[in-house]
Design a protein around this motif. Structure first.
Motif, PDB file in Angstrom:
ATOM      1  N   LEU A  31       7.785  -1.243   6.436  1.00 50.38           N
ATOM      2  CA  LEU A  31       8.439  -0.176   5.682  1.00 50.38           C
ATOM      3  C   LEU A  31       8.716  -0.678   4.267  1.00 50.38           C
ATOM      4  O   LEU A  31       9.333  -1.725   4.079  1.00 50.38           O
ATOM      5  CB  LEU A  31       9.741   0.214   6.380  1.00 50.38           C
ATOM      6  CG  LEU A  31      10.559   1.353   5.807  1.00 50.38           C
ATOM      7  CD1 LEU A  31       9.764   2.646   5.775  1.00 50.38           C
ATOM      8  CD2 LEU A  31      11.818   1.549   6.635  1.00 50.38           C
ATOM      9  N   ASN A  32       8.248   0.063   3.257  1.00 51.59           N
ATOM     10  CA  ASN A  32       8.365  -0.352   1.857  1.00 51.59           C
ATOM     11  C   ASN A  32       9.733   0.020   1.290  1.00 51.59           C
ATOM     12  O   ASN A  32      10.024   1.183   1.061  1.00 51.59           O
ATOM     13  CB  ASN A  32       7.246   0.310   1.037  1.00 51.59           C
ATOM     14  CG  ASN A  32       7.278  -0.100  -0.415  1.00 51.59           C
ATOM     15  OD1 ASN A  32       8.170  -0.803  -0.869  1.00 51.59           O
ATOM     16  ND2 ASN A  32       6.288   0.350  -1.160  1.00 51.59           N
ATOM     17  N   HIS A  33      10.556  -0.992   1.033  1.00 50.18           N
ATOM     18  CA  HIS A  33      11.863  -0.821   0.394  1.00 50.18           C
ATOM     19  C   HIS A  33      11.876  -1.495  -0.983  1.00 50.18           C
ATOM     20  O   HIS A  33      12.923  -1.942  -1.445  1.00 50.18           O
ATOM     21  CB  HIS A  33      12.964  -1.419   1.275  1.00 50.18           C
ATOM     22  CG  HIS A  33      13.454  -0.486   2.321  1.00 50.18           C
ATOM     23  ND1 HIS A  33      14.758  -0.107   2.429  1.00 50.18           N
ATOM     24  CD2 HIS A  33      12.803   0.173   3.303  1.00 50.18           C
ATOM     25  CE1 HIS A  33      14.905   0.729   3.442  1.00 50.18           C
ATOM     26  NE2 HIS A  33      13.725   0.911   3.990  1.00 50.18           N
ATOM     27  N   LEU A  34      10.716  -1.547  -1.637  1.00 49.99           N
ATOM     28  CA  LEU A  34      10.611  -2.217  -2.929  1.00 49.99           C
ATOM     29  C   LEU A  34      10.979  -1.313  -4.100  1.00 49.99           C
ATOM     30  O   LEU A  34      11.320  -1.795  -5.167  1.00 49.99           O
ATOM     31  CB  LEU A  34       9.183  -2.736  -3.145  1.00 49.99           C
ATOM     32  CG  LEU A  34       8.739  -3.866  -2.235  1.00 49.99           C
ATOM     33  CD1 LEU A  34       7.260  -4.130  -2.409  1.00 49.99           C
ATOM     34  CD2 LEU A  34       9.546  -5.119  -2.518  1.00 49.99           C
ATOM     35  N   GLY A  35      10.832  -0.001  -3.937  1.00 53.25           N
ATOM     36  CA  GLY A  35      11.053   0.908  -5.050  1.00 53.25           C
ATOM     37  C   GLY A  35       9.799   1.150  -5.861  1.00 53.25           C
ATOM     38  O   GLY A  35       9.816   1.883  -6.846  1.00 53.25           O
ATOM     39  N   SER A  36       8.705   0.505  -5.497  1.00 54.53           N
ATOM     40  CA  SER A  36       7.410   0.705  -6.155  1.00 54.53           C
ATOM     41  C   SER A  36       6.305   0.557  -5.112  1.00 54.53           C
ATOM     42  O   SER A  36       6.529   0.032  -4.025  1.00 54.53           O
ATOM     43  CB  SER A  36       7.218  -0.304  -7.288  1.00 54.53           C
ATOM     44  OG  SER A  36       7.210  -1.624  -6.764  1.00 54.53           O
ATOM     45  N   THR A  37       5.125   1.006  -5.469  1.00 53.21           N
ATOM     46  CA  THR A  37       3.978   0.886  -4.567  1.00 53.21           C
ATOM     47  C   THR A  37       3.646  -0.594  -4.366  1.00 53.21           C
ATOM     48  O   THR A  37       3.716  -1.386  -5.302  1.00 53.21           O
ATOM     49  CB  THR A  37       2.760   1.632  -5.152  1.00 53.21           C
ATOM     50  OG1 THR A  37       3.110   3.007  -5.313  1.00 53.21           O
ATOM     51  CG2 THR A  37       1.555   1.520  -4.244  1.00 53.21           C
ATOM     52  N   PHE A  78       1.359 -10.039   0.280  1.00 54.76           N
ATOM     53  CA  PHE A  78       1.878  -8.887  -0.442  1.00 54.76           C
ATOM     54  C   PHE A  78       1.834  -9.166  -1.941  1.00 54.76           C
ATOM     55  O   PHE A  78       2.237 -10.245  -2.383  1.00 54.76           O
ATOM     56  CB  PHE A  78       3.328  -8.607  -0.043  1.00 54.76           C
ATOM     57  CG  PHE A  78       3.502  -8.160   1.374  1.00 54.76           C
ATOM     58  CD1 PHE A  78       3.650  -6.817   1.675  1.00 54.76           C
ATOM     59  CD2 PHE A  78       3.537  -9.083   2.408  1.00 54.76           C
ATOM     60  CE1 PHE A  78       3.818  -6.395   2.984  1.00 54.76           C
ATOM     61  CE2 PHE A  78       3.705  -8.676   3.721  1.00 54.76           C
ATOM     62  CZ  PHE A  78       3.848  -7.329   4.013  1.00 54.76           C
ATOM     63  N   ASP A  79       1.375  -8.197  -2.724  1.00 55.55           N
ATOM     64  CA  ASP A  79       1.421  -8.283  -4.178  1.00 55.55           C
ATOM     65  C   ASP A  79       2.730  -7.655  -4.632  1.00 55.55           C
ATOM     66  O   ASP A  79       2.837  -6.435  -4.776  1.00 55.55           O
ATOM     67  CB  ASP A  79       0.217  -7.567  -4.804  1.00 55.55           C
ATOM     68  CG  ASP A  79      -1.087  -8.281  -4.494  1.00 55.55           C
ATOM     69  OD1 ASP A  79      -1.071  -9.527  -4.396  1.00 55.55           O
ATOM     70  OD2 ASP A  79      -2.113  -7.606  -4.344  1.00 55.55           O
ATOM     71  N   LEU A  80       3.723  -8.501  -4.837  1.00 58.55           N
ATOM     72  CA  LEU A  80       5.063  -8.053  -5.222  1.00 58.55           C
ATOM     73  C   LEU A  80       5.226  -8.118  -6.736  1.00 58.55           C
ATOM     74  O   LEU A  80       4.444  -8.797  -7.418  1.00 58.55           O
ATOM     75  CB  LEU A  80       6.113  -8.944  -4.553  1.00 58.55           C
ATOM     76  CG  LEU A  80       6.083  -9.005  -3.027  1.00 58.55           C
ATOM     77  CD1 LEU A  80       7.115  -9.994  -2.528  1.00 58.55           C
ATOM     78  CD2 LEU A  80       6.319  -7.632  -2.428  1.00 58.55           C
ATOM     79  N   PRO A  81       6.245  -7.453  -7.277  1.00 56.62           N
ATOM     80  CA  PRO A  81       6.486  -7.534  -8.725  1.00 56.62           C
ATOM     81  C   PRO A  81       6.677  -8.976  -9.224  1.00 56.62           C
ATOM     82  O   PRO A  81       6.320  -9.291 -10.353  1.00 56.62           O
ATOM     83  CB  PRO A  81       7.771  -6.722  -8.919  1.00 56.62           C
ATOM     84  CG  PRO A  81       7.803  -5.775  -7.766  1.00 56.62           C
ATOM     85  CD  PRO A  81       7.164  -6.524  -6.623  1.00 56.62           C
TER      86      PRO A  81
END
Length: 135
Positions: A31-37, A78-81
């Motif tokens: 589940l994506n909780h990053l705020g971005s794609t 994962f490619d994170l910010p």
């Protein structure tokens, strides 16, 4: 040498139970909780689940049958910010609790939080949060 029937029956029962239990499915959901794609790639030694893109608040899942020897492992990058990070999203014996289990991972910039959802009884437990592994 004669094998007593009870030993043969016991042997057949053990083979049946072991084979049947090894086919129990396990579900892993991200589940994506990053705020971005986020773009990520999950795989095991034998199974490549390909590149995925997940919108904020979106989820993606896969199911598999655990290895009969208890050595199932799936890892994701994962490619994170803040750069590329990876994590063992399912690793035995750390994650294995039984059959017909659903594991939910909430992905955040600094950590991943794991929840176990029991399909029988539909209860949920927070297992804790983990920090990302670096490449």
């Amino acid at each position: 040498m004669d094998i007593p029937k009870r030993y043969l029956s016991l042997f057949i029962l053990i083979i049946f139970v072991t084979t049947d239990l090894s086919h129990a499915e396990i579900k892993v959901e991200i589940l994506n909780h990053l705020g971005s794609t986020v773009q990520f790639h999950c795989k095991s030694k034998d199974i490549d689940l390909r590149e995925q893109r997940l919108q904020p608040g979106g989820s993606w899942s896969f199911q598999f049958q655990r290895n009969i020897f208890g050595r199932s492992l799936f890892f994701c990058s994962f490619d994170l910010p803040n750069g590329r990070r990876w994590f063992d999203i399912y690793e035995e014996p750390r994650d294995y609790e039984g059959f017909w289990i659903h594991y939910l991972w909430r992905i955040k910039p600094s950590e991943l939080c794991k929840y176990t959802i029991y399909k029988v009884g539909y209860s949920m437990r927070r297992d804790g949060c983990f920090i990302w592994n670096k490449n």
